[in-house]
Scaffold this motif. Sequence first.
Motif, PDB file in Angstrom:
ATOM      1  N   LEU A  65       0.805  -1.228   0.000  1.00 44.88           N
ATOM      2  CA  LEU A  65       0.000   0.000   0.000  1.00 44.88           C
ATOM      3  C   LEU A  65       0.837   1.276   0.000  1.00 44.88           C
ATOM      4  CD1 LEU A  65      -2.908  -0.867   2.495  1.00 44.88           C
ATOM      5  CD2 LEU A  65      -3.034  -0.630  -0.005  1.00 44.88           C
ATOM      6  N   CYS A  66       2.000   1.240   0.637  1.00 41.53           N
ATOM      7  CA  CYS A  66       2.844   2.443   0.623  1.00 41.53           C
ATOM      8  C   CYS A  66       4.236   2.079   0.137  1.00 41.53           C
ATOM      9  CB  CYS A  66       2.901   3.108   2.006  1.00 41.53           C
ATOM     10  SG  CYS A  66       4.017   2.310   3.170  1.00 41.53           S
ATOM     11  N   GLY A  67       5.052   3.094  -0.042  1.00 45.07           N
ATOM     12  CA  GLY A  67       6.380   2.887  -0.623  1.00 45.07           C
ATOM     13  C   GLY A  67       7.328   2.077   0.253  1.00 45.07           C
ATOM     14  N   LEU A  68       6.992   1.907   1.522  1.00 43.63           N
ATOM     15  CA  LEU A  68       7.928   1.208   2.410  1.00 43.63           C
ATOM     16  C   LEU A  68       8.133  -0.252   2.018  1.00 43.63           C
ATOM     17  CD1 LEU A  68       6.955   2.677   5.924  1.00 43.63           C
ATOM     18  CD2 LEU A  68       8.808   3.352   4.373  1.00 43.63           C
ATOM     19  N   HIS A  69       7.207  -0.791   1.243  1.00 41.56           N
ATOM     20  CA  HIS A  69       7.379  -2.202   0.851  1.00 41.56           C
ATOM     21  C   HIS A  69       8.605  -2.374  -0.050  1.00 41.56           C
ATOM     22  CE1 HIS A  69       5.361  -0.962  -2.912  1.00 41.56           C
ATOM     23  NE2 HIS A  69       5.904  -2.038  -3.437  1.00 41.56           N
ATOM     24  N   LYS A  70       9.014  -1.282  -0.687  1.00 44.19           N
ATOM     25  CA  LYS A  70      10.144  -1.387  -1.630  1.00 44.19           C
ATOM     26  C   LYS A  70      11.480  -1.510  -0.898  1.00 44.19           C
ATOM     27  CE  LYS A  70       7.815   1.505  -5.017  1.00 44.19           C
ATOM     28  NZ  LYS A  70       7.654   2.922  -5.302  1.00 44.19           N
ATOM     29  N   THR A  71      11.530  -1.022   0.339  1.00 45.67           N
ATOM     30  CA  THR A  71      12.820  -1.016   1.040  1.00 45.67           C
ATOM     31  C   THR A  71      12.865  -2.004   2.208  1.00 45.67           C
ATOM     32  OG1 THR A  71      11.959   0.919   2.238  1.00 45.67           O
ATOM     33  CG2 THR A  71      13.482   1.348   0.438  1.00 45.67           C
ATOM     34  N   ARG A  72      11.735  -2.625   2.529  1.00 45.82           N
ATOM     35  CA  ARG A  72      11.739  -3.537   3.687  1.00 45.82           C
ATOM     36  C   ARG A  72      12.438  -4.854   3.338  1.00 45.82           C
ATOM     37  NH1 ARG A  72       5.383  -4.680   2.731  1.00 45.82           N
ATOM     38  NH2 ARG A  72       5.604  -6.496   1.361  1.00 45.82           N
ATOM     39  N   THR A  73      13.009  -5.482   4.375  1.00 48.24           N
ATOM     40  CA  THR A  73      13.472  -6.856   4.219  1.00 48.24           C
ATOM     41  C   THR A  73      12.270  -7.780   4.340  1.00 48.24           C
ATOM     42  OG1 THR A  73      15.556  -6.244   5.243  1.00 48.24           O
ATOM     43  CG2 THR A  73      15.056  -8.602   5.164  1.00 48.24           C
ATOM     44  N   GLU A  91       6.291   2.368  17.497  1.00 47.10           N
ATOM     45  CA  GLU A  91       6.255   3.242  16.321  1.00 47.10           C
ATOM     46  C   GLU A  91       6.387   2.463  15.013  1.00 47.10           C
ATOM     47  OE1 GLU A  91       9.184   6.302  16.846  1.00 47.10           O
ATOM     48  OE2 GLU A  91       9.555   6.440  14.711  1.00 47.10           O
ATOM     49  N   ALA A  92       7.527   1.858  14.826  1.00 48.58           N
ATOM     50  CA  ALA A  92       7.813   1.188  13.558  1.00 48.58           C
ATOM     51  C   ALA A  92       9.039   0.304  13.756  1.00 48.58           C
ATOM     52  CB  ALA A  92       8.103   2.227  12.479  1.00 48.58           C
ATOM     53  N   PRO A  93       9.183  -0.702  12.904  1.00 54.20           N
ATOM     54  CA  PRO A  93      10.384  -1.546  13.038  1.00 54.20           C
ATOM     55  C   PRO A  93      11.655  -0.742  12.767  1.00 54.20           C
ATOM     56  CG  PRO A  93       8.785  -2.501  11.476  1.00 54.20           C
ATOM     57  CD  PRO A  93       8.299  -1.130  11.821  1.00 54.20           C
ATOM     58  N   GLY A  94      12.718  -1.116  13.456  1.00 59.21           N
ATOM     59  CA  GLY A  94      14.054  -0.586  13.154  1.00 59.21           C
ATOM     60  C   GLY A  94      14.822  -1.650  12.376  1.00 59.21           C
ATOM     61  N   ALA A  95      16.129  -1.450  12.315  1.00 57.67           N
ATOM     62  CA  ALA A  95      16.952  -2.365  11.506  1.00 57.67           C
ATOM     63  C   ALA A  95      16.883  -3.801  12.027  1.00 57.67           C
ATOM     64  CB  ALA A  95      18.390  -1.873  11.503  1.00 57.67           C
ATOM     65  N   CYS A 134       6.285  -1.855   8.443  1.00 55.40           N
ATOM     66  CA  CYS A 134       7.530  -1.877   7.663  1.00 55.40           C
ATOM     67  C   CYS A 134       8.474  -0.796   8.165  1.00 55.40           C
ATOM     68  CB  CYS A 134       7.255  -1.621   6.178  1.00 55.40           C
ATOM     69  SG  CYS A 134       6.235  -2.889   5.422  1.00 55.40           S
ATOM     70  N   ARG A 135       9.757  -1.063   8.032  1.00 51.40           N
ATOM     71  CA  ARG A 135      10.765  -0.112   8.523  1.00 51.40           C
ATOM     72  C   ARG A 135      10.878   1.113   7.620  1.00 51.40           C
ATOM     73  NH1 ARG A 135      17.244  -0.312   8.035  1.00 51.40           N
ATOM     74  NH2 ARG A 135      17.657   1.331   9.546  1.00 51.40           N
ATOM     75  N   PRO A 136      10.773   2.306   8.185  1.00 50.68           N
ATOM     76  CA  PRO A 136      11.082   3.497   7.388  1.00 50.68           C
ATOM     77  C   PRO A 136      12.594   3.568   7.175  1.00 50.68           C
ATOM     78  CG  PRO A 136       9.759   4.045   9.333  1.00 50.68           C
ATOM     79  CD  PRO A 136      10.276   2.652   9.524  1.00 50.68           C
ATOM     80  N   PRO A 137      13.038   3.836   5.949  1.00 49.16           N
ATOM     81  CA  PRO A 137      14.475   3.848   5.681  1.00 49.16           C
ATOM     82  C   PRO A 137      15.211   4.815   6.601  1.00 49.16           C
ATOM     83  CG  PRO A 137      13.195   4.308   3.676  1.00 49.16           C
ATOM     84  CD  PRO A 137      12.215   4.199   4.804  1.00 49.16           C
ATOM     85  N   GLY A 138      16.353   4.362   7.086  1.00 50.98           N
ATOM     86  CA  GLY A 138      17.171   5.213   7.955  1.00 50.98           C
ATOM     87  C   GLY A 138      16.486   5.545   9.272  1.00 50.98           C
ATOM     88  N   ASN A 139      15.451   4.784   9.623  1.00 57.84           N
ATOM     89  CA  ASN A 139      14.703   4.998  10.877  1.00 57.84           C
ATOM     90  C   ASN A 139      14.081   6.389  10.957  1.00 57.84           C
ATOM     91  OD1 ASN A 139      15.441   2.444  11.578  1.00 57.84           O
ATOM     92  ND2 ASN A 139      17.059   3.083  12.992  1.00 57.84           N
ATOM     93  N   ARG A 140      13.735   6.954   9.829  1.00 51.85           N
ATOM     94  CA  ARG A 140      13.062   8.260   9.884  1.00 51.85           C
ATOM     95  C   ARG A 140      11.666   8.062  10.484  1.00 51.85           C
ATOM     96  NH1 ARG A 140       9.089   7.712   6.436  1.00 51.85           N
ATOM     97  NH2 ARG A 140       9.349   6.942   4.310  1.00 51.85           N
ATOM     98  N   ASP A 141      11.068   9.204  10.881  1.00 52.16           N
ATOM     99  CA  ASP A 141       9.706   9.131  11.439  1.00 52.16           C
ATOM    100  C   ASP A 141       8.730   8.646  10.368  1.00 52.16           C
ATOM    101  OD1 ASP A 141      10.674  10.162  13.767  1.00 52.16           O
ATOM    102  OD2 ASP A 141       9.714  12.123  13.586  1.00 52.16           O
TER     103      ASP A 141
END
Length: 235
Positions: A65-73, A91-95, A134-141
């Motif tokens: 649904l959102c762009g985070l699927h492109k960068t998640r493991t 909040e959200a997954p980290g690394a 899904c993890r936001p890249p670089g742990n951004r908000d």
Amino acid sequence: MSVRAERYLAEIGIAVYKRRGFDAQRADAPAEPASVATLLAEPQPAVPSAEAWERLAAEVRACTLCGLHKTRTQTVFGVGRRDAELLVIGEAPGADEDRQGEPFVGRAGQLLNAMLRAIGLPRSEVYIANILKCRPPGNRDPQPDEASLCTPYLSRQIALVKPRAVLAVGRIAAQWLLQTDAPIGRLRGRVFRYGESGTPLVVTYHPAYLLRSPLQKATAWTDLCMVKELLQRRA
Ligand code: URA
């Protein structure tokens, strides 16, 4: 306070000072009926709970649904007892979480586990999930559109677990759930009502923040005591 709780508090670096009448007033403070988020679960057909869980988990695994699927493991669905009395929302997954597929498995997770143990609730007894799967890249908000698209998954988890209390950890989770931009210092230390069911919701500091600001651990402890007190009340 039990010897066991004192031991755990020492473990997470909280010095224990005994005070008379500690917390009684705050724990009994009237619930906040106003400014409450009403992020309701979308209407779902009546299906047996195991099937509903599996369906939900499969939807999350496949979500684009959102762009985070492109960068998640991988997605990070949630973990714990499906009939838990306490639902912890971060909040959200980290690394680490992105790598392992489970929420709160890094250093912050270790501290969260110790904090929960300190109130007699080992990790295995609660359910833990995040606003974002899904993890936001670089742990951004998380961005508002990401949180909006992901929230229906969390709402369905809440509807399935039916917790007796919710613990929102950290500013991002608290502000999103309560739909407010009030600072976390004003949100913690009180009981909100969440959703249509009016589930009691307590806010506390994020364990990652507590790792950076250990002096705040004592404050977080009072929030956890409030949660414990809520759970001890008769249903
Ligand atoms: N921080 C969060 O808010 N959630 C996690 O799962 C890990 C770190």
